[in-house]
Design a protein around this motif. Structure first.
Motif, PDB file in Angstrom:
ATOM      1  N   LEU A   1       0.152   5.130  -2.555  1.00  0.00           N
ATOM      2  CA  LEU A   1       0.872   4.151  -1.853  1.00  0.00           C
ATOM      3  C   LEU A   1       1.121   4.750  -0.484  1.00  0.00           C
ATOM      4  O   LEU A   1       1.265   3.499   0.438  1.00  0.00           O
ATOM      5  CB  LEU A   1       2.362   4.108  -2.542  1.00  0.00           C
ATOM      6  N   PHE A   2       1.212   5.889   0.074  1.00  0.00           N
ATOM      7  CA  PHE A   2       1.066   6.125   1.321  1.00  0.00           C
ATOM      8  C   PHE A   2      -0.048   5.593   1.764  1.00  0.00           C
ATOM      9  O   PHE A   2       0.060   4.771   3.264  1.00  0.00           O
ATOM     10  CB  PHE A   2       1.097   7.711   1.327  1.00  0.00           C
ATOM     11  N   HIS A   3      -1.224   5.471   1.276  1.00  0.00           N
ATOM     12  CA  HIS A   3      -2.406   5.004   2.269  1.00  0.00           C
ATOM     13  C   HIS A   3      -2.295   3.594   2.129  1.00  0.00           C
ATOM     14  O   HIS A   3      -2.769   3.019   3.291  1.00  0.00           O
ATOM     15  CB  HIS A   3      -3.601   5.513   1.379  1.00  0.00           C
ATOM     16  N   GLU A   4      -1.768   2.794   1.205  1.00  0.00           N
ATOM     17  CA  GLU A   4      -1.546   1.385   1.199  1.00  0.00           C
ATOM     18  C   GLU A   4      -0.606   1.133   2.489  1.00  0.00           C
ATOM     19  O   GLU A   4      -0.933   0.210   3.183  1.00  0.00           O
ATOM     20  CB  GLU A   4      -1.117   1.082  -0.037  1.00  0.00           C
ATOM     21  N   MET A   5       0.550   2.010   2.790  1.00  0.00           N
ATOM     22  CA  MET A   5       1.403   1.564   3.723  1.00  0.00           C
ATOM     23  C   MET A   5       0.741   1.895   4.886  1.00  0.00           C
ATOM     24  O   MET A   5       0.971   1.024   5.998  1.00  0.00           O
ATOM     25  CB  MET A   5       2.625   2.509   3.392  1.00  0.00           C
ATOM     26  N   LEU A   6      -0.096   2.840   5.090  1.00  0.00           N
ATOM     27  CA  LEU A   6      -0.538   3.452   6.478  1.00  0.00           C
ATOM     28  C   LEU A   6      -1.446   2.018   6.856  1.00  0.00           C
ATOM     29  O   LEU A   6      -1.487   1.734   8.079  1.00  0.00           O
ATOM     30  CB  LEU A   6      -1.482   4.552   6.311  1.00  0.00           C
ATOM     31  N   LEU A   7      -2.331   1.535   6.005  1.00  0.00           N
ATOM     32  CA  LEU A   7      -3.385   0.350   6.294  1.00  0.00           C
ATOM     33  C   LEU A   7      -2.469  -0.800   6.630  1.00  0.00           C
ATOM     34  O   LEU A   7      -3.071  -1.643   7.173  1.00  0.00           O
ATOM     35  CB  LEU A   7      -4.275   0.297   5.211  1.00  0.00           C
ATOM     36  N   ALA A   8      -1.430  -0.889   5.902  1.00  0.00           N
ATOM     37  CA  ALA A   8      -0.644  -2.083   6.125  1.00  0.00           C
ATOM     38  C   ALA A   8       0.389  -2.095   7.473  1.00  0.00           C
ATOM     39  O   ALA A   8       1.163  -3.206   7.539  1.00  0.00           O
ATOM     40  CB  ALA A   8      -0.004  -2.632   4.685  1.00  0.00           C
ATOM     41  N   ALA A   9       0.547  -1.015   7.731  1.00  0.00           N
ATOM     42  CA  ALA A   9       1.337  -0.963   8.771  1.00  0.00           C
ATOM     43  C   ALA A   9       1.292  -1.706  10.137  1.00  0.00           C
ATOM     44  O   ALA A   9       0.228  -2.259  10.177  1.00  0.00           O
ATOM     45  CB  ALA A   9       1.566   0.490   9.369  1.00  0.00           C
ATOM     46  N   PRO A  10       2.484  -2.174  10.805  1.00  0.00           N
ATOM     47  CA  PRO A  10       2.239  -3.248  11.821  1.00  0.00           C
ATOM     48  C   PRO A  10       1.052  -2.821  12.831  1.00  0.00           C
ATOM     49  O   PRO A  10       0.393  -3.881  13.243  1.00  0.00           O
ATOM     50  CB  PRO A  10       3.630  -3.264  12.442  1.00  0.00           C
TER      51      PRO A  10
ATOM     52  N   HIS B   1      15.453   2.403  -3.418  1.00  0.00           N
ATOM     53  CA  HIS B   1      14.445   3.137  -3.292  1.00  0.00           C
ATOM     54  C   HIS B   1      13.411   2.990  -4.318  1.00  0.00           C
ATOM     55  O   HIS B   1      12.645   3.891  -4.908  1.00  0.00           O
ATOM     56  CB  HIS B   1      15.010   4.790  -3.742  1.00  0.00           C
ATOM     57  N   ALA B   2      13.342   1.525  -4.777  1.00  0.00           N
ATOM     58  CA  ALA B   2      12.368   1.062  -5.605  1.00  0.00           C
ATOM     59  C   ALA B   2      10.825   1.365  -5.220  1.00  0.00           C
ATOM     60  O   ALA B   2      10.026   1.569  -6.080  1.00  0.00           O
ATOM     61  CB  ALA B   2      12.406  -0.190  -6.073  1.00  0.00           C
ATOM     62  N   SER B   3      10.563   1.272  -4.061  1.00  0.00           N
ATOM     63  CA  SER B   3       9.165   1.463  -3.386  1.00  0.00           C
ATOM     64  C   SER B   3       9.125   2.779  -2.703  1.00  0.00           C
ATOM     65  O   SER B   3       8.134   2.996  -1.918  1.00  0.00           O
ATOM     66  CB  SER B   3       9.157   0.297  -2.699  1.00  0.00           C
ATOM     67  N   SER B   4       9.987   3.816  -2.794  1.00  0.00           N
ATOM     68  CA  SER B   4      10.083   4.853  -2.156  1.00  0.00           C
ATOM     69  C   SER B   4       9.001   6.128  -2.798  1.00  0.00           C
ATOM     70  O   SER B   4       8.778   5.973  -3.748  1.00  0.00           O
ATOM     71  CB  SER B   4      11.471   5.630  -2.081  1.00  0.00           C
ATOM     72  N   LEU B   5       8.486   6.685  -1.871  1.00  0.00           N
ATOM     73  CA  LEU B   5       7.654   7.741  -2.192  1.00  0.00           C
ATOM     74  C   LEU B   5       8.448   8.701  -3.080  1.00  0.00           C
ATOM     75  O   LEU B   5       9.476   9.264  -2.188  1.00  0.00           O
ATOM     76  CB  LEU B   5       6.820   8.186  -0.856  1.00  0.00           C
ATOM     77  N   ARG B   6       7.972   9.288  -4.024  1.00  0.00           N
ATOM     78  CA  ARG B   6       8.628  10.325  -4.780  1.00  0.00           C
ATOM     79  C   ARG B   6       8.014  11.027  -5.865  1.00  0.00           C
ATOM     80  O   ARG B   6       6.790  10.224  -6.149  1.00  0.00           O
ATOM     81  CB  ARG B   6       9.876   9.646  -5.273  1.00  0.00           C
ATOM     82  N   CYS B   7       8.532  11.842  -6.817  1.00  0.00           N
ATOM     83  CA  CYS B   7       7.768  12.237  -7.731  1.00  0.00           C
ATOM     84  C   CYS B   7       8.465  11.832  -9.015  1.00  0.00           C
ATOM     85  O   CYS B   7       9.674  12.325  -9.502  1.00  0.00           O
ATOM     86  CB  CYS B   7       7.777  13.794  -7.846  1.00  0.00           C
ATOM     87  N   LEU B   8       7.655  10.974  -9.878  1.00  0.00           N
ATOM     88  CA  LEU B   8       7.975  10.364 -11.083  1.00  0.00           C
ATOM     89  C   LEU B   8       6.938  10.388 -12.115  1.00  0.00           C
ATOM     90  O   LEU B   8       6.140   9.529 -12.174  1.00  0.00           O
ATOM     91  CB  LEU B   8       8.785   9.045 -10.878  1.00  0.00           C
ATOM     92  N   VAL B   9       6.860  11.732 -12.941  1.00  0.00           N
ATOM     93  CA  VAL B   9       5.858  11.803 -13.857  1.00  0.00           C
ATOM     94  C   VAL B   9       6.200  12.272 -15.389  1.00  0.00           C
ATOM     95  O   VAL B   9       7.102  12.942 -15.357  1.00  0.00           O
ATOM     96  CB  VAL B   9       4.675  12.804 -13.173  1.00  0.00           C
TER      97      VAL B   9
END
Length: 529
Positions: free
Chosen positions: A175-184, A341-349
């Motif tokens: 998701l981080f990489h998706e955010m990076l590529l989609a950033a303004p 925080h539904a789309s927040s980066l976090r640890c859920l496993v």
């Protein structure tokens, strides 16, 4: 000179303490998710953008990263007292992005030489411990750029994102990489004026970010956001299995698990990568759908088939066991979790276990006819798929994650495993598909081609490959089979293992088999062997 006491935020949750203790002991240090960016030519001469020939960061990249850090609380925290069972996240009032990002030029004479360097770098990332994590967020970005005239390498760079497992999981890495590529700053402007304005804004972005106030809130810990429920029968049965005297319990089925856990071995992660082409992936996915199995389940079956043949001794490998990490994001409780925080980066496993009996392993070893081998592969895949479906239908009831609260001392827990047998033979972790930022909503192929040309002229990079690996799991499975893909592009398998725990030759053989299985299936349409 004294250092100010860190501003403590919330205490780490159970799964976060699980990883915090491993990092402090040096037995698991980070997760690494690497995206390959393809930059379009900077001009009609088809040359690569000028910044790719240097170690400088483009203003657009810096602005995109700044945007994410400002909006993602877990990228702005440290961890205090990670040597204790009372570790807390800390507020970081200032972050210099230059402390978190580095760029390296890689001289290479061929595409394969560069790929080998990428795999080496991936392993290196895993071997580094984060320093001073109470005052510096434990994540970093390393960018490799090939310094080469090889046509296949033109316009590319690999962006390695390595992070402490307490602050996020592998899915969050994607998701981080998706955010990076989609950033303004990366999005294609619709007009020349907007493009100039965006470039000016990116160029003015300061590398030092100031956060005088703590985040309004952090994402909840997993046990706070997921409604785990435990029956007495499950709790007692699990605790008995873990804590009951061995002479009162039936002997466990021996499995192949490399060597016993050895906390004294040097920590060195080895990585090898395998790419399936879009055509190979499409064919495999179609075959999986027709048989109602998932690609993850099929991969378990293919790994089992390879290892059963490559380790032919029933004494050395009478049976196997494996694990599949599962994302808990779909199981966040609306009543317990903050929608902010539904789309927040976090640890859920969480995870699902699989056992492959001596009878199943013997059947694979005996099979010589291709039809028999293929039938076994699909039968085993269907069995794994059924186990995954059963687990997913039951979560979050009676899951081991709900029992982590009973471990009061994680350091004693890990030291107590030293010299013990590993519970699994391998782990397959799939973080899913990276989707590049949408170009826009226009319809029609002619308009799409025009938009793509405009986008390329604007210089918007696209991800073409996603490489994900776990570091060496000193107290866990001896090998990790880690998978990720980019929509419409390659599907990448990252094999990772600890040096001196698994023989390099066996990992080479596994890689050869996983490669040949896919190639053979593409060639025949129905056979892996």
């Amino acid at each position: 000179m004294t250092t100010a006491t860190p501003h403590l935020l919330r205490k780490l949750g159970d799964i976060e303490h699980f990883s915090s203790s491993r990092h402090h002991l040096g037995i698991y240090r980070c997760v690494t998710v690497t995206a390959r960016h393809q930059h379009p030519p900077s001009s009609s001469s088809s040359s690569s953008p000028s910044h790719l020939a240097s170690t400088s960061l483009s203003p657009a990249f810096l602005a995109a990263l700044s945007h994410i850090v400002r909006h993602q609380p877990m990228l702005r925290v440290g961890i205090a007292a990670d040597d204790s069972n009372d570790a807390h996240f800390t507020h970081i009032p200032s972050i210099d992005l230059r402390d978190h990002v580095s760029v390296t030029l890689v001289p290479c004479q061929s595409a394969q030489e560069y790929e080998d360097r990428v795999a080496q770098q991936q392993g290196w990332e895993h071997d580094q411990k984060f320093a001073n994590i109470a005052e510096r967020p434990p994540w970093r970005i390393t960018i490799l750029r090939p310094s080469s005239d090889v046509p296949e390498l033109q316009g590319i760079e690999d962006v390695f994102f390595a992070f402490h497992h307490s602050i996020m999981d592998g899915t969050s890495g994607r998701l981080f990489h998706e955010m990076l590529l989609a950033a303004p700053s990366y999005q294609r402007p619709t007009t020349a004026a907007e493009g100039a304005e965006a470039a000016a804004a990116a160029a003015e972005e300061e590398p030092i970010l100031s956060f005088p106030d703590p985040p309004p809130s952090l994402p909840e810990s997993q046990e706070q956001g997921v409604d785990f429920t435990l029956s007495w029968s499950y709790t007692l049965r699990t605790l008995w299995t873990e804590l009951g005297p061995s002479f009162l319990k039936p002997a466990k089925q021996p499995i192949w698990n490399a060597i016993p856990i050895d906390l004294s071995l040097p920590y060195r992660t080895r990585v090898k990568t395998i790419d399936y082409s879009p055509e190979q992936l499409s064919q495999l996915l179609s075959a999986c759908r027709s048989r109602s199995v998932t690609l993850t389940a099929l991969l378990h079956s293919l790994v089992l088939t390879s290892l059963a043949k490559r380790i032919p001794s029933p004494e050395a490998a009478p049976a196997f066991a494996a694990a599949t990490p599962l994302s808990m994001r779909p199981y966040l409780s609306p009543a317990k979790s903050d929608p902010a925080h539904a789309s927040s980066l976090r640890c859920l496993v969480a995870g699902c276990s699989h056992e492959f009996s001596p009878e199943t392993v013997s059947a694979i070893r005996r099979a010589e006819d291709a039809d028999v081998v293929n039938s076994l592969i699909w039968t085993i895949a269907q069995h794994v798929k059924a186990e995954l479906a059963q687990k997913l239908a039951k979560i979050p009831q009676d899951d081991v994650m709900g029992l982590l609260k009973y471990i009061s001392d994680w350091f004693a827990f890990w030291r107590g495993r030293d010299g013990k047998q590993r519970a699994d033979s391998w782990e397959i972790s799939n973080i899913g598909v990276l989707k590049n930022a949408p170009r826009d909503n226009a319809q029609g192929q002619e308009r799409e081609d025009k938009k793509q040309q405009q986008q390329e002229e604007a210089g918007m990079p696209r991800a073409t490959r996603l490489l994900f690996t776990n570091g060496a799991m000193v107290a866990g499975p001896p090998m990790g089979i880690n998978v990720a893909s980019v929509e419409g592009s390659v599907f990448t398998i990252g094999l990772s293992w600890q040096d001196r725990v698994v023989e390099d030759e066996l990992m080479e053989q596994l890689a050869e088999d996983l490669t040949s299985f896919a190639a053979r299936f593409q060639e025949t349409g129905d056979s892996f062997v």
